[in-house]
Design a protein around this motif. Structure first.
Motif, mmCIF file in Angstrom:
data_model
loop_
_atom_site.group_PDB
_atom_site.id
_atom_site.type_symbol
_atom_site.label_atom_id
_atom_site.label_comp_id
_atom_site.label_asym_id
_atom_site.label_seq_id
_atom_site.Cartn_x
_atom_site.Cartn_y
_atom_site.Cartn_z
ATOM 1 N N UNK A 76 -35.218 98.156 18.690
ATOM 2 C CA UNK A 76 -35.780 97.344 17.605
ATOM 3 C C UNK A 76 -37.246 97.077 17.919
ATOM 4 N N UNK A 77 -38.135 97.408 16.969
ATOM 5 C CA UNK A 77 -39.567 97.222 17.228
ATOM 6 C C UNK A 77 -40.141 95.993 16.536
ATOM 7 N N UNK A 236 -36.892 88.760 24.794
ATOM 8 C CA UNK A 236 -37.526 90.080 24.663
ATOM 9 C C UNK A 236 -38.761 90.000 23.755
ATOM 10 N N UNK A 237 -39.598 91.039 23.835
ATOM 11 C CA UNK A 237 -40.899 91.055 23.154
ATOM 12 C C UNK A 237 -40.775 90.844 21.640
ATOM 13 N N UNK A 241 -42.639 87.787 19.487
ATOM 14 C CA UNK A 241 -43.592 88.012 18.396
ATOM 15 C C UNK A 241 -43.219 87.286 17.098
ATOM 16 N N UNK A 242 -42.018 86.706 17.025
ATOM 17 C CA UNK A 242 -41.619 85.979 15.817
ATOM 18 C C UNK A 242 -42.346 84.630 15.742
ATOM 19 N N UNK A 248 -40.209 75.455 25.290
ATOM 20 C CA UNK A 248 -41.195 75.814 26.327
ATOM 21 C C UNK A 248 -40.888 77.154 26.981
ATOM 22 N N UNK A 249 -39.615 77.563 26.956
ATOM 23 C CA UNK A 249 -39.236 78.851 27.538
ATOM 24 C C UNK A 249 -39.371 80.007 26.569
ATOM 25 N N UNK A 250 -39.898 79.733 25.354
ATOM 26 C CA UNK A 250 -40.071 80.795 24.357
ATOM 27 C C UNK A 250 -38.812 81.111 23.579
#
Length: 353
Positions: A76-77, A236-237, A241-242, A248-250
Motif C-alpha cells: 500500500x503506497x 508504518x509510513x 502520512x495521514x 505522541x507515538x504517531x
C-alpha cells in the motif's frame, strides 16, 4: 456490492476477517484483504527465525479461503480518506465503503544517524530473513550488539546465544536494566540468566550514531560485526502520512468504536491505533474481534456494546528451556512460562490457520 477493505493480514486484520466470516455476512458485502505476503507471518517468533532456530515455513499461517474474501498482494503506497481510495504500488487503486487499517509498525530509529542504514531489523518477514543471513554469516568469536533491551531484544539475544554459543553477544539499553517495563524482580532474573550464559547487558547506553562496523555511545566506540535494532517502533509510513489526529507515538486517535472521528467508515487496528495499552499481537487480535462486532452491529442497525479489552499477560522466552512472564500482577519465571508460550503459539497457529 459494498466493499470492506482490510489493509494488512496480521493479527488484527486476520482476527477481524475471521470473526466476520464465522458469523452471518450480509449478502451485499465483499471483503478485500491487501497484504504484501501470501500468508501471515507469526511476528512474535521472528526473533527465532533471525537466530536460525526455526525455519520461516514454521512461521507462516495461510489466509482463509472463502468465496466472499478476495486477497490482493502488494504494498500500500497511499490512502485517500476523502475519496475513499487506497493506492497500491504501480498506481493500482482500490475503492472502499468501509476501511480497516491494520498495517502494523516499523522500526523507530529516533533520528539517530546511520541507524536505519547500518543495523538489522526483525520487523518484517523479509527483513528478518536478511538479519538471519547476516547473523549466521558472522565468523566464530564475532560480536553482535542488540540495541534495545525490551522483549524483542531479550528474546533475540537468548535465542542467538543457544544457536551460536561461539559469538560475543551484548544488549545495549538506555535504561538502567533490561525489560524496564517489567517488575524489577523479573528483570533481575533475566539479567542473571544472561550473566550465566555469557551475554553482556549494558545499561545507560545512549546510541549517538551508527557506522558499518561500530556504534557510538557519545564518543565511546563499541565495535560490532552486526548490530540489530530493537529500540522502538512506530506506525508504518503510510499511516505517518495521514493527516488525522495522532498521539505522541504517531498512532491514530480513535473514538470509542475504534473509528477515525472525522471518517467513521475508517477503523484502525493494532500498532497504528492509539490504545490504552502497549502494542502487541494479543492486543491487535482482541481489538480486531471487537471491530468485527462493531461492524456487525452497524449492519444490523444497532448500537455496538463493547466490553473493555482484558489482556491475559505477557510471556517471553529465554531460549527453548526457560522463560518469564507477567500474568496480571503475578510474575512467572523458569520452565513454566516457556511451556505456556509454546502452548499459546500452538493454539494461535491452530486457530488462525
Amino acid at each position: 456490492m459494498r466493499t470492506l477493505l482490510v489493509l494488512g493480514g496480521g493479527y488484527g486484520g486476520l482476527a477481524l476477517i475471521q470473526e466476520l466470516l464465522n458469523n452471518h455476512l450480509p449478502q451485499d458485502i465483499e471483503i478485500i484483504l491487501i497484504d504484501r505476503m501470501p500468508y501471515q507471518g507469526i511476528k512474535t517468533e521472528y526473533y527465532a527465525l533471525a537466530a536460525g532456530t526455526v525455519t520461516d515455513y514454521h512461521l507462516r499461517i495461510q489466509f482463509p479461503v472463502h468465496p466472499r474474501l478476495t486477497i490482493r498482494y502488494g504494498e500500500v503506497s497511499s490512502i485517500d480518506l476523502e475519496s475513499r481510495i487506497v493506492t497500491m504500488e504501480h498506481d493500482e487503486t482500490v475503492s472502499y465503503d468501509i476501511l480497516a487499517i491494520a498495517l502494523g509498525c516499523t522500526d523507530n530509529y529516533h533520528n539517530i544517524p546511520g541507524a536505519d542504514q547500518y543495523t538489522c531489523s526483525i520487523q518484517t518477514f523479509a527483513g528478518t530473513r536478511e538479519t538471519y543471513q547476516r547473523l549466521n554469516d558472522v565468523k566464530p568469536y564475532g560480536t553482535i550488539n542488540i540495541v534495545g533491551g525490551g522483549l524483542s531484544g531479550v528474546e533475540l539475544a537468548a535465542e542467538l546465544r543457544e544457536s551460536r554459543p561461539d559469538l560475543n553477544i551484548a544488549i545495549l539499553d538506555r535504561g538502567e536494566r533490561v525489560l524496564s517495563a517489567f517488575p524489577a524482580k523479573l528483570s533481575q532474573y533475566v539479567e542473571e540468566w544472561f550473566h550465566h550464559h555469557q551475554v553482556q547487558t549494558l545499561g545507560r547506553v545512549s546510541v549517538s550514531h551508527v557506522e558499518k562496523d561500530a556504534l557510538f555511545n557519545g564518543t565511546e566506540e563499541i565495535l560490532s560485526d552486526v548490530t540489530v535494532w530493537t529500540a522502538g517502533i512506530q506506525p508504518v509510513k503510510v499511516v505517518q502520512e495521514l493527516t488525522v489526529p495522532k498521539d505522541r507515538g504517531g498512532r491514530i486517535i480513535l473514538d470509542e468504536y475504534y473509528r477515525v472521528p472525522d471518517y467513521p467508515e475508517v477503523y484502525v487496528i493494532g500498532d497504528c491505533a492509539s490504545l490504552p495499552f502497549a502494542p502487541s499481537a494479543q492486543a491487535a487480535g482482541a481489538q480486531g474481534e471487537q471491530v468485527a462486532q462493531v461492524i456487525q452491529a452497524m449492519w444490523r442497525g444497532e448500537t455496538p456494546k463493547l466490553h473493555p479489552i482484558r489482556l491475559k499477560g505477557t510471556l517471553g522466552s529465554l531460549g527453548k528451556k526457560a522463560g518469564f512472564g507477567l500474568m496480571g500482577q503475578r510474575s512467572v519465571k523458569g520452565r513454566v512460562p516457556r511451556i505456556l508460550k509454546s502452548g499459546v503459539l500452538w493454539m494461535s497457529k491452530r486457530t488462525l490457520g
